[in-house]
Design an enzyme around this catalytic site. Structure first.
Site, PDB file in Angstrom:
ATOM      1  N   ASP A   8     -26.568 -18.765 -59.674  1.00 38.20           N
ATOM      2  CA  ASP A   8     -25.820 -18.243 -60.817  1.00 38.20           C
ATOM      3  C   ASP A   8     -26.662 -17.141 -61.447  1.00 38.20           C
ATOM      4  O   ASP A   8     -27.684 -16.715 -60.877  1.00 38.20           O
ATOM      5  CB  ASP A   8     -25.411 -19.381 -61.782  1.00 38.20           C
ATOM      6  N   CYS A  65     -30.341 -22.064 -59.977  1.00 39.75           N
ATOM      7  CA  CYS A  65     -29.771 -21.763 -61.296  1.00 39.75           C
ATOM      8  C   CYS A  65     -30.926 -21.808 -62.296  1.00 39.75           C
ATOM      9  O   CYS A  65     -32.086 -21.705 -61.889  1.00 39.75           O
ATOM     10  CB  CYS A  65     -28.612 -22.700 -61.639  1.00 39.75           C
ATOM     11  N   THR A  67     -32.042 -24.277 -64.291  1.00 41.45           N
ATOM     12  CA  THR A  67     -32.843 -25.500 -64.130  1.00 41.45           C
ATOM     13  C   THR A  67     -32.806 -26.060 -62.712  1.00 41.45           C
ATOM     14  O   THR A  67     -33.644 -26.895 -62.363  1.00 41.45           O
ATOM     15  CB  THR A  67     -32.298 -26.611 -65.053  1.00 41.45           C
ATOM     16  N   ILE A  69     -30.588 -28.067 -61.961  1.00 33.38           N
ATOM     17  CA  ILE A  69     -29.929 -29.376 -62.149  1.00 33.38           C
ATOM     18  C   ILE A  69     -28.425 -29.282 -61.887  1.00 33.38           C
ATOM     19  O   ILE A  69     -27.859 -30.087 -61.136  1.00 33.38           O
ATOM     20  CB  ILE A  69     -30.216 -29.931 -63.562  1.00 33.38           C
ATOM     21  N   HIS A  98     -38.323 -37.236 -45.101  1.00 37.12           N
ATOM     22  CA  HIS A  98     -37.791 -38.571 -45.405  1.00 37.12           C
ATOM     23  C   HIS A  98     -36.285 -38.598 -45.648  1.00 37.12           C
ATOM     24  O   HIS A  98     -35.629 -39.575 -45.308  1.00 37.12           O
ATOM     25  CB  HIS A  98     -38.479 -39.155 -46.646  1.00 37.12           C
ATOM     26  N   HIS A 133     -36.634 -43.648 -41.569  1.00 34.92           N
ATOM     27  CA  HIS A 133     -35.939 -42.802 -42.550  1.00 34.92           C
ATOM     28  C   HIS A 133     -34.495 -42.537 -42.127  1.00 34.92           C
ATOM     29  O   HIS A 133     -33.610 -42.419 -42.974  1.00 34.92           O
ATOM     30  CB  HIS A 133     -36.685 -41.479 -42.740  1.00 34.92           C
TER      31      HIS A 133
END
Ligand code: RB5
Length: 145
Positions: A8, A65, A67, A69, A98, A133
């Protein structure tokens, strides 16, 4: 390996840095925006990239972006996507070994371009370890199905 990358307005500088990195590493990529002079909505960029990875058009995705998140939350809504929000090199390596992550998210307001480059380089170079894994990842895949 073919990478889909997007950001973004909050992640445009690191996106450019990572395109340079992939040029240096001879890794093919396509840039899915944003071409934003103003602010945009991160799901509009995360979801198309995640879908292109999930449907096999691209091997992996990178999303940036402010953050990281919002991008990671949105990408992880797409079936088949394992997106990790990573801000350190140890996790970049571990999440490939993993978790077999197929999308990497980072936040440009959290880390600088040098660290972002190193994280992306390690994430791009590291292979999934499989073994125990793979069994764990398959439990996530089975849950999704
Ligand atoms: C945009 O202001 C910001 O909210 C976005 O880049 C991201 O950090 C969201 O998670």
């Amino acid at each position: 390996m073919k990478i889909a990358i997007a950001s973004d307005h909050g992640g445009m500088n690191i996106r450019e840095e990572l395109k340079q990195l992939m040029d240096e590493m001879n890794i093919a990529y396509e840039d899915f925006g944003c071409e934003c002079a103003t602010s945009v909505d991160y799901p509009d960029y995360a979801l198309p990239v995640a879908e292109k990875v999930a449907n096999g058009e691209y091997d992996r995705g990178i999303l940036i972006c402010g953050t990281g998140i919002g991008m990671s939350i949105a990408a992880n809504k797409v079936k088949g996507i394992r997106c990790a929000l990573v801000h350190d090199v140890f996790s970049a390596k571990a999440t490939r070994e993993h978790n077999d992550t197929n999308v990497l998210a980072m936040g440009e307001r959290v880390i600088g371009p040098g660290l972002a480059r190193e994280i992306a380089r390690v994430w791009l170079e590291t292979e999934f370890e499989g073994g125990r894994h793979a069994n764990r990842v398959s439990k996530i895949t089975n849950y999704e199905a």
